[in-house]
Design an enzyme around this catalytic site. Structure first.
Site, PDB file in Angstrom:
ATOM      1  N   CYS A 113      39.272  50.854  30.990  1.00 59.32           N
ATOM      2  CA  CYS A 113      40.081  51.491  32.042  1.00 59.32           C
ATOM      3  C   CYS A 113      41.455  51.936  31.535  1.00 59.32           C
ATOM      4  O   CYS A 113      42.089  52.799  32.140  1.00 59.32           O
ATOM      5  CB  CYS A 113      40.251  50.539  33.230  1.00 59.32           C
ATOM      6  SG  CYS A 113      38.684  50.086  33.980  1.00 59.32           S
ATOM      7  N   HIS A 249      46.351  53.101  37.463  1.00 66.11           N
ATOM      8  CA  HIS A 249      44.899  53.017  37.384  1.00 66.11           C
ATOM      9  C   HIS A 249      44.379  52.624  38.766  1.00 66.11           C
ATOM     10  O   HIS A 249      44.941  51.749  39.433  1.00 66.11           O
ATOM     11  CB  HIS A 249      44.496  51.973  36.348  1.00 66.11           C
ATOM     12  CG  HIS A 249      43.037  51.670  36.344  1.00 66.11           C
ATOM     13  ND1 HIS A 249      42.076  52.655  36.362  1.00 66.11           N
ATOM     14  CD2 HIS A 249      42.366  50.479  36.347  1.00 66.11           C
ATOM     15  CE1 HIS A 249      40.891  52.093  36.370  1.00 66.11           C
ATOM     16  NE2 HIS A 249      41.029  50.781  36.369  1.00 66.11           N
ATOM     17  N   ASN A 279      36.817  53.105  41.346  1.00 63.97           N
ATOM     18  CA  ASN A 279      37.355  52.926  39.993  1.00 63.97           C
ATOM     19  C   ASN A 279      36.535  53.779  39.024  1.00 63.97           C
ATOM     20  O   ASN A 279      35.372  53.468  38.760  1.00 63.97           O
ATOM     21  CB  ASN A 279      37.285  51.442  39.619  1.00 63.97           C
ATOM     22  CG  ASN A 279      37.887  51.144  38.256  1.00 63.97           C
ATOM     23  OD1 ASN A 279      38.162  52.056  37.471  1.00 63.97           O
ATOM     24  ND2 ASN A 279      38.085  49.871  37.978  1.00 63.97           N
TER      25      ASN A 279
HETATM   26  N1  ACO Z   1      30.317  42.523  49.819  1.00 61.89           N
HETATM   27  C1  ACO Z   1      30.371  41.383  50.521  1.00 61.89           C
HETATM   28  N2  ACO Z   1      30.707  40.208  49.964  1.00 61.89           N
HETATM   29  C2  ACO Z   1      31.005  40.197  48.661  1.00 61.89           C
HETATM   30  C3  ACO Z   1      30.963  41.369  47.875  1.00 61.89           C
HETATM   31  C4  ACO Z   1      30.581  42.560  48.508  1.00 61.89           C
HETATM   32  N3  ACO Z   1      30.540  43.737  47.842  1.00 61.89           N
HETATM   33  N4  ACO Z   1      31.308  41.032  46.608  1.00 61.89           N
HETATM   34  C5  ACO Z   1      31.580  39.724  46.598  1.00 61.89           C
HETATM   35  N5  ACO Z   1      31.385  39.220  47.830  1.00 61.89           N
HETATM   36  C6  ACO Z   1      31.532  37.833  48.286  1.00 61.89           C
HETATM   37  C7  ACO Z   1      31.392  36.831  47.165  1.00 61.89           C
HETATM   38  O1  ACO Z   1      30.024  36.545  46.927  1.00 61.89           O
HETATM   39  C8  ACO Z   1      32.144  35.653  47.741  1.00 61.89           C
HETATM   40  O2  ACO Z   1      31.299  34.990  48.636  1.00 61.89           O
HETATM   41  P1  ACO Z   1      31.325  33.387  48.754  1.00 61.89           P
HETATM   42  O3  ACO Z   1      32.731  33.042  49.201  1.00 61.89           O
HETATM   43  O4  ACO Z   1      30.274  33.107  49.760  1.00 61.89           O
HETATM   44  O5  ACO Z   1      31.032  32.872  47.371  1.00 61.89           O
HETATM   45  C9  ACO Z   1      33.268  36.286  48.523  1.00 61.89           C
HETATM   46  O6  ACO Z   1      32.872  37.661  48.761  1.00 61.89           O
HETATM   47  C10 ACO Z   1      34.600  36.267  47.811  1.00 61.89           C
HETATM   48  O7  ACO Z   1      34.391  36.719  46.472  1.00 61.89           O
HETATM   49  P2  ACO Z   1      35.574  36.924  45.470  1.00 61.89           P
HETATM   50  O8  ACO Z   1      35.053  37.513  44.193  1.00 61.89           O
HETATM   51  O9  ACO Z   1      36.387  35.686  45.365  1.00 61.89           O
HETATM   52  O10 ACO Z   1      36.413  38.033  46.287  1.00 61.89           O
HETATM   53  P3  ACO Z   1      37.807  38.654  45.998  1.00 61.89           P
HETATM   54  O11 ACO Z   1      38.670  38.552  47.176  1.00 61.89           O
HETATM   55  O12 ACO Z   1      38.382  38.182  44.681  1.00 61.89           O
HETATM   56  O13 ACO Z   1      37.454  40.205  45.827  1.00 61.89           O
HETATM   57  C11 ACO Z   1      37.154  41.805  44.086  1.00 61.89           C
HETATM   58  C12 ACO Z   1      36.567  40.614  44.817  1.00 61.89           C
HETATM   59  C13 ACO Z   1      37.273  42.954  45.048  1.00 61.89           C
HETATM   60  C14 ACO Z   1      36.208  42.165  42.951  1.00 61.89           C
HETATM   61  C15 ACO Z   1      38.531  41.429  43.526  1.00 61.89           C
HETATM   62  O14 ACO Z   1      38.501  40.224  42.844  1.00 61.89           O
HETATM   63  C16 ACO Z   1      39.060  42.484  42.594  1.00 61.89           C
HETATM   64  O15 ACO Z   1      39.283  43.605  42.963  1.00 61.89           O
HETATM   65  N6  ACO Z   1      39.324  42.134  41.339  1.00 61.89           N
HETATM   66  C17 ACO Z   1      39.809  43.058  40.376  1.00 61.89           C
HETATM   67  C18 ACO Z   1      38.655  43.554  39.612  1.00 61.89           C
HETATM   68  C19 ACO Z   1      38.809  44.973  39.206  1.00 61.89           C
HETATM   69  O16 ACO Z   1      39.439  45.785  39.826  1.00 61.89           O
HETATM   70  N7  ACO Z   1      38.178  45.286  38.097  1.00 61.89           N
HETATM   71  C20 ACO Z   1      38.138  46.614  37.623  1.00 61.89           C
HETATM   72  C21 ACO Z   1      38.324  46.718  36.188  1.00 61.89           C
HETATM   73  S1  ACO Z   1      39.796  45.969  35.630  1.00 61.89           S
HETATM   74  C22 ACO Z   1      40.945  46.842  36.274  1.00 61.89           C
HETATM   75  O17 ACO Z   1      40.710  47.968  36.455  1.00 61.89           O
HETATM   76  C23 ACO Z   1      42.250  46.246  36.595  1.00 61.89           C
END
Ligand code: ACO
Length: 322
Positions: A113, A249, A279
Site C-alpha cells: 500500500c 492512503h 482500499n
Molecule cells: N462483517 C461482519 N463482521 C465482521 C467482518 C465483516 N466483514 N469482519 C470481521 N467481523 C467480525 C469479527 O469476526 C469479529 O467477530 P467476533 O467479535 O465475534 O470475533 C468482530 O467483527 C470484530 O473483529 P475485529 O477484527 O476485531 O474488528 P475491528 O473493529 O478491528 O475491524 C477492521 C476490523 C475493519 C479490519 C479493522 O481492524 C481495520 O480496518 N484494520 C486496518 C486494516 C487495514 O486497513 N489494512 C489494509 C492494509 S494496511 C493499511 O492500508 C494501513
C-alpha cells in the site's frame, strides 16, 4: 539541482461498482458493519481477463493528457504494484510498450500500500540527478485477484484501480516553489506476518491469498503515519499546520480520521475516497490525488502531503507543492 514538478494526474477504475449489499449476499457481513468499521460503501472490481497493466495504461493516458505531455517524452516509467501481470517482465515494461515509449528506463516497485509513495520518492531522486527528464509514476492493483473471497474480514476491504502522475524535472527558477519538497520512507520487516500474501514463486509456487491481523495493523497505522508526516514536514522546514491537503492512503476511514486528529488537521483538509474505492493498495493515493485535483479542491500553489502504510510494514510520505 532540478526539482520534480507535478504536471498531471490520472485515474482508472474498472467499470463494475460492487456495493456492500452485493457482498453481504454471499458473505456473513452487512452494509452497516462495513460502513461503521471502515467507511467503505462500494468498490470497483475488475472483470475476468482485465490485467493490472490495462488499468495502469488507462490511468497513465489520462495523466499524460492532463499534463499535455506526449508519451514519447517520458523517459522513466515506475509502476508500484503487488499484483503484477506476470512474475516477470515488470508491468512497467508492458505499460511502456503499450504507450509507445521506447527510450529511458522502466521498472516495478513493490511496497504494497506504500508503493506509490515509495515510487514517487524514487522517481524524485532519479529526476534530481538530471539523468531523466519526465517520469510516469503509477500505482496499479488488482487486489481482487489475491483476496480470499470466503474471508469476510478482508474481502470487504479492498478494490481494484490505478492512479498515475507525470513528473517533470525543472530548474528551481522555472519551478517557482512547485514540486516535491521532501520525501521520507520507512520499513520494519519484523511486522511482515501481520499483513501478507501466503504464496509466491519462491515458496508455494502459487499466487496465494491476502492474510491480515486487522486490529494490529490498525494500531500501528495511526502512530506510524502521524510520525512520518511530522518527520517529512520537518525535513521540508514547514509546519504540519501549513499543509493545505492531506492525501492519505485510503484503507479505512477510521485510520484516516484518527491520523488527521493526531496531526491537528480538520477533515475539511483531507481527501477521502475510501467510501467509493475501498482500499486499492498502491493505487489509492494517486487516485485520491487525481480526484482532489479534478474536482477543483486541490489548486496550484497548494501544499499537499501524501502518506501511506502497508504490508512489510512499509510506510512513507511525500510533501509537494502543486
Ligand atoms: N462483517 C461482519 N463482521 C465482521 C467482518 C465483516 N466483514 N469482519 C470481521 N467481523 C467480525 C469479527 O469476526 C469479529 O467477530 P467476533 O467479535 O465475534 O470475533 C468482530 O467483527 C470484530 O473483529 P475485529 O477484527 O476485531 O474488528 P475491528 O473493529 O478491528 O475491524 C477492521 C476490523 C475493519 C479490519 C479493522 O481492524 C481495520 O480496518 N484494520 C486496518 C486494516 C487495514 O486497513 N489494512 C489494509 C492494509 S494496511 C493499511 O492500508 C494501513
Amino acid at each position: 539541482m532540478p526539482v520534480a514538478v507535478l504536471r498531471g494526474t490520472g485515474g482508472a477504475l474498472p467499470p463494475r461498482r460492487v456495493t456492500n449489499d452485493e457482498l453481504a449476499a454471499r458473505l456473513a457481513t452487512s452494509d452497516a458493519w462495513i460502513v461503521e468499521r471502515t467507511g467503505i460503501r462500494a468498490r470497483h472490481l475488475a472483470p475476468p481477463g482485465m490485467c493490472t497493466s490495462d488499468l495502469a495504461v488507462a490511468a497513465a493516458q489520462a495523466a499524460l493528457v492532463a499534463a499535455g505531455t506526449p508519451a514519447q517524452a517520458i523517459d522513466l516509467v515506475v509502476v508500484a504494484t503487488s499484483t503484477p501481470d506476470r512474475t516477470f517482465p515488470a508491468t512497467a515494461t508492458a505499460v511502456q510498450a503499450r504507450l509507445g515509449i521506447t527510450g529511458g528506463a522502466a521498472f516495478d516497485l513493490q511496497a504494497v500500500c506504500s508503493g506509490f509513495v515509495y515510487a514517487l520518492a524514487v522517481a524524485d531522486s532519479l529526476l534530481r540527478t538530471a539523468a531523466y527528464r519526465r517520469a510516469l509514476v503509477i500505482g496499479a492493483e488488482l487486489f481482487s485477484r489475491i483476496l480470499d473471497w470466503d474471508d469476510r474480514a478482508t474481502a470487504v476491504l479492498f478494490g481494484d484501480g490505478a492512479g498515475a502522475v507525470v513528473l517533470e524535472a525543472m530548474e528551481p527558477a522555472e519551478a517557482q516553489g512547485r514540486g516535491i519538497l521532501a520525501a521520507r520512507l520507512r520499513a520494519d520487516g519484523r511486522y511482515g506476518d501481520l499483513l501478507y500474501v501466503d504464496g509466491g514463486p519462491g515458496t508455494t509456487g502459487t499466487v496465494g491469498r491476502l492474510r491480515m491481523q486487522g486490529r494490529e495493523v490498525f494500531r500501528h497505522a495511526v502512530v506510524n503515519l502521524a510520525d512520518i508526516v511530522h518527520e517529512t514536514a520537518i525535513l521540508a522546514g514547514v509546519s504540519v499546520a501549513d499543509i493545505d491537503w492531506l492525501v492519505p492512503h485510503q484503507a479505512n476511514r477510521r485510520i484516516i480520521e484518527a491520523t488527521a486528529r493526531k496531526l491537528g488537521l480538520p477533515m475539511e483538509r483531507v481527501i477521502v475516497t475510501v467510501d467509493e474505492h475501498a482500499n486499492t493498495s498502491a493505487a489509492s493515493v494517486p487516485l485520491a490525488l487525481d480526484q482532489g485535483i479534478r474536482d477543483g479542491r486541490i489548486r496550484p500553489g497548494q501544499l499537499c502531503l501524501l502518506e501511506a502504510m502497508g504490508g512489510g510494514f512499509t510506510w512513507g510520505a511525500v510533501l509537494l507543492r502543486i
